[in-house]
Scaffold this motif. Sequence first.
Motif, PDB file in Angstrom:
ATOM      1  N   ASP A   1      42.351 -27.632  42.292  1.00  0.00           N
ATOM      2  CA  ASP A   1      41.352 -26.572  42.438  1.00  0.00           C
ATOM      3  C   ASP A   1      40.361 -27.005  43.515  1.00  0.00           C
ATOM      4  OD1 ASP A   1      39.121 -24.848  42.198  1.00  0.00           O
ATOM      5  OD2 ASP A   1      39.521 -24.532  40.062  1.00  0.00           O
TER       6      ASP A   1
ATOM      7  N   ARG B   1      34.201 -22.012  46.056  1.00  0.00           N
ATOM      8  CA  ARG B   1      34.156 -20.583  45.754  1.00  0.00           C
ATOM      9  C   ARG B   1      33.255 -20.351  44.542  1.00  0.00           C
ATOM     10  NH1 ARG B   1      40.585 -18.882  46.006  1.00  0.00           N
ATOM     11  NH2 ARG B   1      40.792 -18.845  48.290  1.00  0.00           N
TER      12      ARG B   1
ATOM     13  N   THR C   1      31.720 -19.576  41.137  1.00  0.00           N
ATOM     14  CA  THR C   1      32.355 -19.667  39.821  1.00  0.00           C
ATOM     15  C   THR C   1      31.662 -18.844  38.745  1.00  0.00           C
ATOM     16  OG1 THR C   1      31.049 -21.613  39.184  1.00  0.00           O
ATOM     17  CG2 THR C   1      33.159 -22.006  40.333  1.00  0.00           C
TER      18      THR C   1
ATOM     19  N   ARG D   1      31.998 -14.056  40.643  1.00  0.00           N
ATOM     20  CA  ARG D   1      33.125 -14.643  41.368  1.00  0.00           C
ATOM     21  C   ARG D   1      34.126 -13.557  41.771  1.00  0.00           C
ATOM     22  NH1 ARG D   1      35.081 -18.152  36.200  1.00  0.00           N
ATOM     23  NH2 ARG D   1      35.987 -16.472  34.929  1.00  0.00           N
ATOM     24  N   LYS D   2      34.753 -13.796  42.897  1.00  0.00           N
ATOM     25  CA  LYS D   2      35.767 -12.876  43.419  1.00  0.00           C
ATOM     26  C   LYS D   2      37.173 -13.382  43.158  1.00  0.00           C
ATOM     27  CE  LYS D   2      32.712 -11.211  47.096  1.00  0.00           C
ATOM     28  NZ  LYS D   2      32.522 -11.064  48.574  1.00  0.00           N
ATOM     29  N   HIS D   3      37.285 -14.626  42.701  1.00  0.00           N
ATOM     30  CA  HIS D   3      38.588 -15.218  42.424  1.00  0.00           C
ATOM     31  C   HIS D   3      38.566 -15.846  41.030  1.00  0.00           C
ATOM     32  CE1 HIS D   3      38.021 -15.373  46.838  1.00  0.00           C
ATOM     33  NE2 HIS D   3      39.311 -15.056  46.889  1.00  0.00           N
ATOM     34  N   GLU D   4      39.641 -15.652  40.303  1.00  0.00           N
ATOM     35  CA  GLU D   4      39.781 -16.316  39.010  1.00  0.00           C
ATOM     36  C   GLU D   4      39.963 -17.818  39.227  1.00  0.00           C
ATOM     37  OE1 GLU D   4      39.594 -15.277  35.859  1.00  0.00           O
ATOM     38  OE2 GLU D   4      39.035 -13.261  36.528  1.00  0.00           O
TER      39      GLU D   4
ATOM     40  N   ALA E   1      41.558 -21.379  39.458  1.00  0.00           N
ATOM     41  CA  ALA E   1      42.905 -21.656  39.968  1.00  0.00           C
ATOM     42  C   ALA E   1      43.916 -21.850  38.854  1.00  0.00           C
ATOM     43  CB  ALA E   1      42.863 -22.879  40.878  1.00  0.00           C
TER      44      ALA E   1
ATOM     45  N   THR F   1      45.971 -18.699  37.821  1.00  0.00           N
ATOM     46  CA  THR F   1      47.094 -18.287  38.668  1.00  0.00           C
ATOM     47  C   THR F   1      48.164 -19.365  38.763  1.00  0.00           C
ATOM     48  OG1 THR F   1      45.832 -19.031  40.604  1.00  0.00           O
ATOM     49  CG2 THR F   1      45.716 -16.693  40.039  1.00  0.00           C
TER      50      THR F   1
END
Length: 460
Positions: free
Chosen positions: A252, A429, A431, A436-439, A441, A444
């Motif tokens: 991550d 990124r 958190t 947050r725009k991304h889950e 790591a 995924t």
Amino acid sequence: MNQSQPVPAEDQGSSSYGTSQPKPHRLGLRENWRQFALYTLITLLIGMTIGVERVALPPLAHQAFGITSVLYVVSFLSAFGLVKSMMNLVAGRLSDRRGRKGILLVGWAFAIPYALIIIFATAWWQVIVANLFLGVNQALTWTMSVTAKIDLVGPINRGLAVGVDESAGYVGVGIGGFLAGLLVTDYGLRPTPYLLAIAVVVLGMLVTLGPAKETLHFARTESTNQAHHTGNTARQEIPKLTRLGAYMSWHDRSMFAVCQAGFLNKFADSLVAAFFPLYMLARGISLAQIGLLVGIYAWVWGVGQVATGALADRIGRKAPITLGTFFIAAGLALFVGTNIHTLWLVAMILMGAGMALAYPNLITTVGDTADPVWRGGALGVYRLWRDGGYAVGPLVLGAIAVVGGVTAAIWTGAALLAVSGLVLLTLFRETDPHRRKHEPAWKTHPEWVAPQTHSANPHP
């Protein structure tokens, strides 16, 4: 602010955690303020334990043992950091299975031999051994106290919770140091300051053993809530330690950025604790003035963390952490780049503010990212990296000071913190779950944290 949902009946009995959960737990600061206040008191006492050493031990090295070498003087700090970093990992891992309270009690017990060994020490190596016990104490107690607070509040106000924890700890450091200073002045370097440490430890053990409650099931409730919210019935297992370490350290990229920032953060704190006083003494600054300057740094850092933790809940984690890291680098550069005492004061305030912005929010990012089922282990990995900076930093910077002088060591620290800020700016990124725009790591790439997933009950 009830953040809980009913826990499935099959999940209310005994489990591999070694405890039972008879009813759902309500998450939130307001709902759990009594237990939160107790764990805040515990953190204050943990800080007082280490605060005694920061004031009483460095003079003891010179007066009782005749230690003058920079590297030798800071060796106690490296020994402390080495064992603390490793035990952070052990404590976090065990707490995900065995709970927080029992490990906290074990941590308190390790502080007793620390104080007794120093009281009766006849050689410096015995002081180093004592600091191994102190490292275990600080790792087990502080890791558990902050994890317990995160458990209690859940995903809302997490930044504030960590800010309160860290602020209480460093206010405790200041109180312990102040009281130790008074005792040293009136009664000498031994044994009175360490009798104070023993009294603090006994009080901490009584609070932990008595009114403080186990908080592991709050984390399990949070995990269940997340499963209900997402509709994901897959069970999150506690990852193998090797997988968790690899995930946090490089899989991550955000956690890699966080771990390196924590590691180099301790380089900066080592400079203030061990190198700044030497630098200022060489320039004719009195001990009283040195104490004032270093105290301002610690005060701004300690008190500021409540506000900066709450700020991160409002604007996210990345901006405070990145800006704070650059503040620390700028403060180091300003301090070593000028001999104007007013600017030294500005540098200390700048560094204290930088620590307040970065330090608690780095921990919060781990709480944001990890599943509550294995959050204790993830915090342990981060704290392994962070306190590893205490083990490595004094030795690296001390070697540079031997070759090029203390000035070169401080400039090196400033450069390293600037690079750390650039890494955060590039790789980290956001958190915060609300921004947050991304889950994370691991969502995924679940294979990074567990060999497989199973359906049904989300708890082992």
